[in-house]
Every structure is written in structure tokens, then in C-alpha cells.
Design a protein around this motif. Structure first.
Motif, PDB file in Angstrom:
ATOM      1  N   ASN A  98      35.160   5.399 -23.555  1.00 16.01           N
ATOM      2  CA  ASN A  98      35.666   4.938 -24.855  1.00 16.01           C
ATOM      3  C   ASN A  98      35.234   5.841 -26.007  1.00 16.01           C
ATOM      4  O   ASN A  98      35.463   5.511 -27.182  1.00 16.01           O
ATOM      5  CB  ASN A  98      35.244   3.488 -25.132  1.00 16.01           C
ATOM      6  N   CYS A  99      34.623   6.959 -25.720  1.00 16.59           N
ATOM      7  CA  CYS A  99      34.297   7.972 -26.743  1.00 16.59           C
ATOM      8  C   CYS A  99      35.562   8.315 -27.535  1.00 16.59           C
ATOM      9  O   CYS A  99      36.615   8.599 -26.955  1.00 16.59           O
ATOM     10  CB  CYS A  99      33.747   9.212 -26.048  1.00 16.59           C
ATOM     11  N   LEU A 100      35.456   8.294 -28.859  1.00 15.10           N
ATOM     12  CA  LEU A 100      36.634   8.540 -29.703  1.00 15.10           C
ATOM     13  C   LEU A 100      37.196   9.942 -29.487  1.00 15.10           C
ATOM     14  O   LEU A 100      38.419  10.136 -29.469  1.00 15.10           O
ATOM     15  CB  LEU A 100      36.269   8.338 -31.181  1.00 15.10           C
ATOM     16  N   SER A 101      36.293  10.921 -29.336  1.00 12.84           N
ATOM     17  CA  SER A 101      36.779  12.296 -29.147  1.00 12.84           C
ATOM     18  C   SER A 101      37.609  12.425 -27.885  1.00 12.84           C
ATOM     19  O   SER A 101      38.590  13.173 -27.844  1.00 12.84           O
ATOM     20  CB  SER A 101      35.599  13.262 -29.083  1.00 12.84           C
ATOM     21  N   LEU A 102      37.219  11.708 -26.848  1.00 10.85           N
ATOM     22  CA  LEU A 102      37.993  11.761 -25.607  1.00 10.85           C
ATOM     23  C   LEU A 102      39.375  11.147 -25.779  1.00 10.85           C
ATOM     24  O   LEU A 102      40.280  11.397 -24.985  1.00 10.85           O
ATOM     25  CB  LEU A 102      37.231  11.040 -24.487  1.00 10.85           C
TER      26      LEU A 102
END
Ligand code: SF4
Ligand code: SF4
Ligand code: SF4
Length: 166
Positions: A98-102
Motif C-alpha cells: 500500500n506504499c503510495l509510491s508503488l
């Protein structure tokens, strides 16, 4: 030793089921649980107030509440030998899906927090960036955990013989 109301609240607080590190200096898991009296002295000694209890009442570091400075106050406070100086601290940070960058959202909040320069970003096809955590540089301090707006970073047990996570 007496506890302030905020300290008592911390000592009563319970963390969720995710594995959390023991305070620094902890013996190996079974030896630690044999030695620890659950007295709470380590939690009361921590100036960062990041030591909570797990579901069984043993102390754990919860990086969601702050970062460990490795000051050693918890280890010094432990009179049972459950925490002793010089033990390894085998925990490292890693990002979850759930990392935003991903997901293609511009975010470098974790990188900005890391004094050890253990986080860098690799541009991926399509313009997103993948955070890469350097296990050799990461100290396990947890400073990158709380600032993550997605709650996507956690500390994980680190075994240097296993392939690196990112
Ligand atoms: S080393 Fe210091 S900052 Fe880290 S948990 Fe122990 S008392 Fe708290
Ligand atoms: S000070 Fe030592 S014995 Fe007391 S709760 Fe912490 S680790 Fe356990
Ligand atoms: S846990 Fe500490 S050293 Fe490791 S990546 Fe996060 S901020 Fe950097």
C-alpha cells in the motif's frame, strides 16, 4: 517506582498482532520470555515513550509511536537480565504494497526521515518509484514508520542470510 498518568496509559496500551521488536538488548525469544518479569521498568525508562506491551504483557517497541534513538535507557533499567547490552537488534524497515509510491503517487516522506540514508527510490516503468530499503544501512530505528501517510512501513525480523526485502 511511580508512574505518571501518561506512562500508565502507555503501559496499559496494547499493540496489535504484528510482530514488534523487543527493546534493544533483548535476549533470544525464549530466553527473553523466561527472564522478563513484565515489570515495565524499560517502558518507564524510555524517553521516547515507544515501549508498549504485546498481547501477553511483554514489552515491545512500537515504531508507530516514535523512533528508537538507541540510547540504551531501557537496557540499563532492566534488572532481570532480559535486556543486556551488546545484543544484536535484528529488525529492518520495509514497505508494504500500500506504499503510495508503488501506486504512482509522489511521496518521499520516508526517505526524508532516514538519517542513515538507507532508503532510495528507483524509477519504474510508467513513472512510479519503488522505495528500496538497504538492510545493511538500516538500523531499525523506525523513524520512517510513523511519517508514512499510508502506514505502509513496518519493522520486520532481519535474517542476513535471507534475500533482501524492499
Ligand atoms: S534505546 Fe532508548 S529510545 Fe530506544 S527503546 Fe530503549 S530507552 Fe527507548
Ligand atoms: S525491564 Fe526487563 S524485566 Fe522489566 S519488562 Fe522490561 S525487559 Fe521485562
Ligand atoms: S528504520 Fe531507521 S534506518 Fe531503517 S530505513 Fe527507517 S529511518 Fe532509515
Amino acid at each position: 517506582m511511580t508512574s505518571s498518568p501518561s506512562r500508565r496509559a502507555i503501559l496499559r496500551g496494547k499493540v496489535n498482532a504484528r510482530p514488534h521488536p523487543r527493546p534493544i538488548g533483548a535476549l533470544a525469544p525464549m530466553a527473553f520470555e523466561d527472564a522478563c518479569s513484565q515489570c515495565g521498568d524499560c517502558a518507564r525508562a524510555c524517553p521516547e515513550e515507544i515501549i508498549l506491551r504485546d498481547a501477553e504483557g511483554f514489552p515491545v517497541l512500537d515504531a508507530r509511536t516514535g523512533a528508537c534513538t538507541f540510547c540504551g535507557a531501557c537496557t540499563e533499567a532492566c534488572e532481570t537480565g532480559a535486556l543486556i547490552a551488546g545484543q544484536p537488534f535484528p529488525w529492518r524497515a520495509a514497505a508494504e504494497p500500500n506504499c503510495l509510491s508503488l501506486k504512482g503517487v509522489q511521496c518521499r516522506a520516508c526517505e526524508d526521515q532516514c538519517d542513515a540514508s538507507a532508503i532510495r527510490f528507483r524509477l519504474m516503468p510508467g513513472g512510479s518509484a519503488q522505495p528500496l530499503f538497504d538492510d545493511a544501512a538500516c538500523t531499525g530505528c523506525g523513524a520512517c514508520v510513523a511519517p508514512c501517510p499510508a502506514g505502509a512501513i513496518a519493522l520486520h525480523p532481519f535474517n542476513p542470510t535471507e534475500p533482501a526485502q524492499c
